[in-house]
Design a protein around this motif. Structure first.
Motif, PDB file in Angstrom:
ATOM      1  N   ILE A 122      -2.208  11.035  32.262  1.00 13.77           N
ATOM      2  CA  ILE A 122      -0.922  12.427  32.415  1.00 13.77           C
ATOM      3  C   ILE A 122      -0.762  12.974  33.550  1.00 13.77           C
ATOM      4  O   ILE A 122      -0.050  13.138  34.134  1.00 13.77           O
ATOM      5  CB  ILE A 122      -2.094  12.814  31.112  1.00 13.77           C
ATOM      6  CG1 ILE A 122      -2.236  11.875  30.452  1.00 13.77           C
ATOM      7  CG2 ILE A 122      -1.625  14.377  31.562  1.00 13.77           C
ATOM      8  CD1 ILE A 122      -3.039  13.053  28.709  1.00 13.77           C
ATOM      9  N   MET A 154      -0.310  18.491  31.193  1.00 15.96           N
ATOM     10  CA  MET A 154       1.040  18.325  30.375  1.00 15.96           C
ATOM     11  C   MET A 154       2.215  19.146  30.324  1.00 15.96           C
ATOM     12  O   MET A 154       3.155  19.160  30.192  1.00 15.96           O
ATOM     13  CB  MET A 154       0.241  17.412  28.717  1.00 15.96           C
ATOM     14  CG  MET A 154       1.414  17.428  28.038  1.00 15.96           C
ATOM     15  SD  MET A 154       2.587  18.452  26.761  1.00 15.96           S
ATOM     16  CE  MET A 154       0.631  18.982  25.590  1.00 15.96           C
ATOM     17  N   ARG A 187       3.814  18.989  33.294  1.00 16.63           N
ATOM     18  CA  ARG A 187       4.988  17.595  33.147  1.00 16.63           C
ATOM     19  C   ARG A 187       6.670  17.845  32.913  1.00 16.63           C
ATOM     20  O   ARG A 187       7.098  17.058  33.210  1.00 16.63           O
ATOM     21  CB  ARG A 187       3.918  16.611  33.623  1.00 16.63           C
ATOM     22  CG  ARG A 187       2.306  15.794  33.870  1.00 16.63           C
ATOM     23  CD  ARG A 187       2.247  16.189  35.335  1.00 16.63           C
ATOM     24  NE  ARG A 187       2.056  15.169  35.873  1.00 16.63           N
ATOM     25  CZ  ARG A 187       0.962  16.285  36.691  1.00 16.63           C
ATOM     26  NH1 ARG A 187       0.875  17.930  36.551  1.00 16.63           N
ATOM     27  NH2 ARG A 187      -0.423  16.061  37.417  1.00 16.63           N
ATOM     28  N   ALA A 190       3.926  12.705  28.882  1.00 16.10           N
ATOM     29  CA  ALA A 190       2.895  13.049  29.145  1.00 16.10           C
ATOM     30  C   ALA A 190       3.038  13.563  27.477  1.00 16.10           C
ATOM     31  O   ALA A 190       1.694  14.082  27.741  1.00 16.10           O
ATOM     32  CB  ALA A 190       3.432  14.493  29.734  1.00 16.10           C
ATOM     33  N   ALA A 191       3.343  14.279  27.506  1.00 22.57           N
ATOM     34  CA  ALA A 191       3.351  14.967  25.780  1.00 22.57           C
ATOM     35  C   ALA A 191       2.585  13.531  24.922  1.00 22.57           C
ATOM     36  O   ALA A 191       1.135  13.862  24.425  1.00 22.57           O
ATOM     37  CB  ALA A 191       4.463  15.077  25.278  1.00 22.57           C
ATOM     38  N   TRP A 200      -0.941  12.752  25.949  1.00 18.50           N
ATOM     39  CA  TRP A 200      -1.308  13.781  25.912  1.00 18.50           C
ATOM     40  C   TRP A 200      -2.281  13.836  24.885  1.00 18.50           C
ATOM     41  O   TRP A 200      -3.129  13.988  23.611  1.00 18.50           O
ATOM     42  CB  TRP A 200      -0.919  15.044  25.856  1.00 18.50           C
ATOM     43  CG  TRP A 200      -2.185  16.118  25.387  1.00 18.50           C
ATOM     44  CD1 TRP A 200      -2.607  16.656  26.421  1.00 18.50           C
ATOM     45  CD2 TRP A 200      -2.391  16.990  24.306  1.00 18.50           C
ATOM     46  NE1 TRP A 200      -4.039  17.793  25.563  1.00 18.50           N
ATOM     47  CE2 TRP A 200      -3.101  17.601  24.283  1.00 18.50           C
ATOM     48  CE3 TRP A 200      -0.995  16.625  23.471  1.00 18.50           C
ATOM     49  CZ2 TRP A 200      -3.267  18.922  23.210  1.00 18.50           C
ATOM     50  CZ3 TRP A 200      -1.275  17.787  22.042  1.00 18.50           C
ATOM     51  CH2 TRP A 200      -2.270  18.762  22.468  1.00 18.50           C
TER      52      TRP A 200
END
Length: 168
Positions: free
Chosen positions: A34, A112, A115, A120-121, A124
Motif C-alpha cells: 500500500i 490508501m 494514494r 491501493a484500495a 487495503w
C-alpha cells in the motif's frame, strides 16, 4: 503428559509459530505494498478528504502507541500470546479487543486515501480482510491461554467500539 502427547504439543507449537510469523509476513507485505503504490488520480483529494486522511493516520498512530503502552512488555509482532503477556482489559482494550489492528487499519486508510489509486484500495481491502482472519486465528489461541478471554470476547467489540458494549 506422555511422550507422544508432548511431541504432539511441541509439533502444534512449532506449526503455530510458523503460521504466526507467516501471518506477520503477509501483513507486512500488504502494508508495504500500500505504501509503495504510486500516487494516482483515481479520485480527487479535496482538502476535507486530505484532512480526514491525515487525522486518521495520526489517530491510528496514537491508538497504536496507546495500545502498545498498555500492553507492556508482552507486546510482540507475533499473533501468538507471549509468555510475558497478560490479558489486558483497560485503556483501548476496554472498548476494542484488537486496538493495534484497528490502529493499523486507520493508518493504512489514510495512506490508501492519499494514494488515490484503485490498486491501493484493493490492497487495503485485502489488508482489512486479512486482519479479520488473523484476529480470528489469534483469538483461538487467546481463548486457550487466558481463562477470561471468552467472556471478554463476548463483551468487547473486535475492531470498532460499539456504544454500550464496553466492559465496566
Amino acid at each position: 503428559m506422555g511422550i507422544s502427547e508432548r511431541d504432539a504439543s511441541n509439533s502444534r507449537r512449532r506449526r503455530d509459530v510458523a503460521i504466526a510469523w507467516g501471518l506477520v509476513a503477509v501483513q507486512a507485505v500488504l502494508i508495504i505494498a500500500i505504501l509503495f503504490v504510486p500516487v494516482g488520480d483515481a479520485w480527487p483529494l479535496p482538502p476535507v478528504v486530505a484532512a480526514v486522511s491525515t487525522a486518521l493516520t495520526w489517530a491510528g498512530i496514537g491508538l497504536l502507541i496507546w495500545a502498545i503502552a498498555i500492553f507492556g512488555r508482552g507486546v510482540t509482532p507475533s499473533p501468538l500470546p507471549s509468555q510475558k503477556a497478560q490479558l489486558r482489559t483497560r485503556g483501548p482494550y476496554r472498548w476494542i479487543r484488537h486496538p493495534m489492528y484497528t490502529g493499523v487499519i486507520m493508518v493504512m486508510t489514510g495512506a490508501m486515501l492519499d494514494r488515490r489509486s484503485w490498486l491501493a484500495a484493493a490492497l487495503w481491502i485485502a489488508l482489512v480482510g486479512f486482519l479479520v482472519i488473523k484476529a480470528r486465528w489469534e483469538e483461538q489461541r487467546l481463548v486457550e491461554t487466558y481463562p477470561g478471554y471468552e467472556s471478554y470476547r463476548e463483551t468487547v467489540a473486535a475492531f470498532v467500539p460499539i456504544p454500550g458494549r464496553a466492559q465496566s
